[in-house]
Design an enzyme around this catalytic site. Structure first.
Site, mmCIF file in Angstrom:
data_model
loop_
_atom_site.group_PDB
_atom_site.id
_atom_site.type_symbol
_atom_site.label_atom_id
_atom_site.label_comp_id
_atom_site.label_asym_id
_atom_site.label_seq_id
_atom_site.Cartn_x
_atom_site.Cartn_y
_atom_site.Cartn_z
ATOM 1 N N HIS A 6 0.821 -1.211 0.000
ATOM 2 C CA HIS A 6 0.000 0.000 0.000
ATOM 3 C C HIS A 6 0.860 1.267 0.000
ATOM 4 O O HIS A 6 1.598 1.509 0.957
ATOM 5 C CB HIS A 6 -0.885 -0.043 1.251
ATOM 6 N N GLU A 33 0.627 -0.758 -4.673
ATOM 7 C CA GLU A 33 -0.519 0.147 -4.860
ATOM 8 C C GLU A 33 0.023 1.564 -4.851
ATOM 9 O O GLU A 33 0.966 1.872 -4.101
ATOM 10 C CB GLU A 33 -1.518 -0.072 -3.725
ATOM 11 N N ASP A 35 -1.093 6.012 -5.867
ATOM 12 C CA ASP A 35 -2.152 6.995 -6.109
ATOM 13 C C ASP A 35 -1.674 8.020 -7.141
ATOM 14 O O ASP A 35 -0.536 8.490 -7.066
ATOM 15 C CB ASP A 35 -2.488 7.715 -4.807
ATOM 16 N N HIS A 48 -0.580 10.671 -2.578
ATOM 17 C CA HIS A 48 -1.902 10.272 -2.090
ATOM 18 C C HIS A 48 -2.894 11.430 -1.984
ATOM 19 O O HIS A 48 -4.000 11.373 -2.531
ATOM 20 C CB HIS A 48 -1.789 9.588 -0.722
ATOM 21 N N GLU A 108 -4.407 3.560 -8.375
ATOM 22 C CA GLU A 108 -5.617 4.269 -7.967
ATOM 23 C C GLU A 108 -5.600 5.676 -8.543
ATOM 24 O O GLU A 108 -4.752 6.497 -8.173
ATOM 25 C CB GLU A 108 -5.750 4.326 -6.434
#
Ligand code: G3P
Ligand code: CA
Length: 248
Positions: A6, A33, A35, A48, A108
């Site tokens: 993450h 993962e 962003d 993020h 994401e």
């Protein structure tokens, strides 16, 4: 069960930095993962929040800052000198790195509060530029972004519907994802139960669950047969899962 780091190995290293991604790959994980946002002058960057304040020594919204301004900031600022300064990565830089790795990326696109027009196309074009089409999946809280991606990306690219804690326990997420053409459901662990896990299984919808940083959660997801764990401590989960396979 696949292990996704993450924001990289964010349990130890500054989140969403190349350092955190490299360390995640080195400690062991199946994917990372990250962003993605867009700067004032149209550059895709890996960070993020919508603003730089929490994670860097700068201030302001990404949409109001140029790429040049962003690159002057230190994304390791919160660690008080424990790590050398880290730049906010460009999405290009990330994809170039990914092309040399054998892991995948759960990307994401952060359009939940600010919508960046055309960001879905721009993201996919960058992925094509570096030839990493087979190494990516997408997730998002804004399901309209996922729907836009459905029009752009090949069918083999998986899409995961992120939902928040405040969504509460959802009884039929599998039906929703299947009807929407989303291959995966990405809930926080706290809203999962036997019933909604079963509903996903019954509909052939994969479960990638966040953000699970303890053994209790890890074992629970394993027992449920979830497809993915999204964790700040990838090495712990990766090593434990390897042990489970050996014991079988
Ligand atoms: O992919 C799960 C997780 O990233 C969703 O929450 O706030 O960390 O982007 P957040
Ligand atoms: Ca995220």
């Amino acid at each position: 069960m696949l292990v996704m780091a993450h924001r990289g190995y964010s349990g130890v290293y500054p989140e969403n930095t190349m350092l955190a991604f490299r360390e995640a790959a080195s400690v062991g994980c199946d994917g990372v993962e990250l962003d993605v946002h867009e700067t004032k002058d149209g550059q895709l960057v890996v960070i993020h929040d919508e603003a730089v304040d929490r994670t860097t020594d700068g201030t302001g919204f990404i949409r109001d800052l140029t790429f040049k301004q962003l690159r002057k900031l230190n994304a390791a600022q919160r660690f008080d000198g424990k790590f050398a300064p880290e730049k906010i990565p460009s999405f290009d830089e990330f994809c170039e790195w990914l092309s040399g790795e054998s892991i995948f990326a759960n990307i994401e696109i952060k359009t939940d509060n600010t919508y960046y027009p055309g960001i879905e196309e721009k993201t996919w074009k960058t992925i094509e530029k570096y030839g990493v089409e087979k190494q990516v999946m997408f997730s998002g809280f804004n399901h309209f972004t996922l729907r836009r991606l459905q029009e752009i990306v090949p069918d083999y690219v998986e899409l995961g519907a992120l939902v928040e804690h405040k969504s509460g326990v959802q009884v039929f997420p599998g039906d929703y994802c299947k009807a929407s053409g989303f291959q995966c459901y990405h809930p926080p662990i706290g809203i999962l139960n036997d019933e909604n896990v079963k509903n996903c299984k019954d509909n052939g919808v994969k479960l990638n669950v966040w953000t699970v940083n303890d053994m209790e959660g890890l074992e629970k997801l394993y027992r449920w047969g979830c497809e993915g764990i999204i964790t700040n401590f990838p090495g712990v989960a990766y090593t434990w899962l390897k042990g489970q396979k050996k014991a079988k």
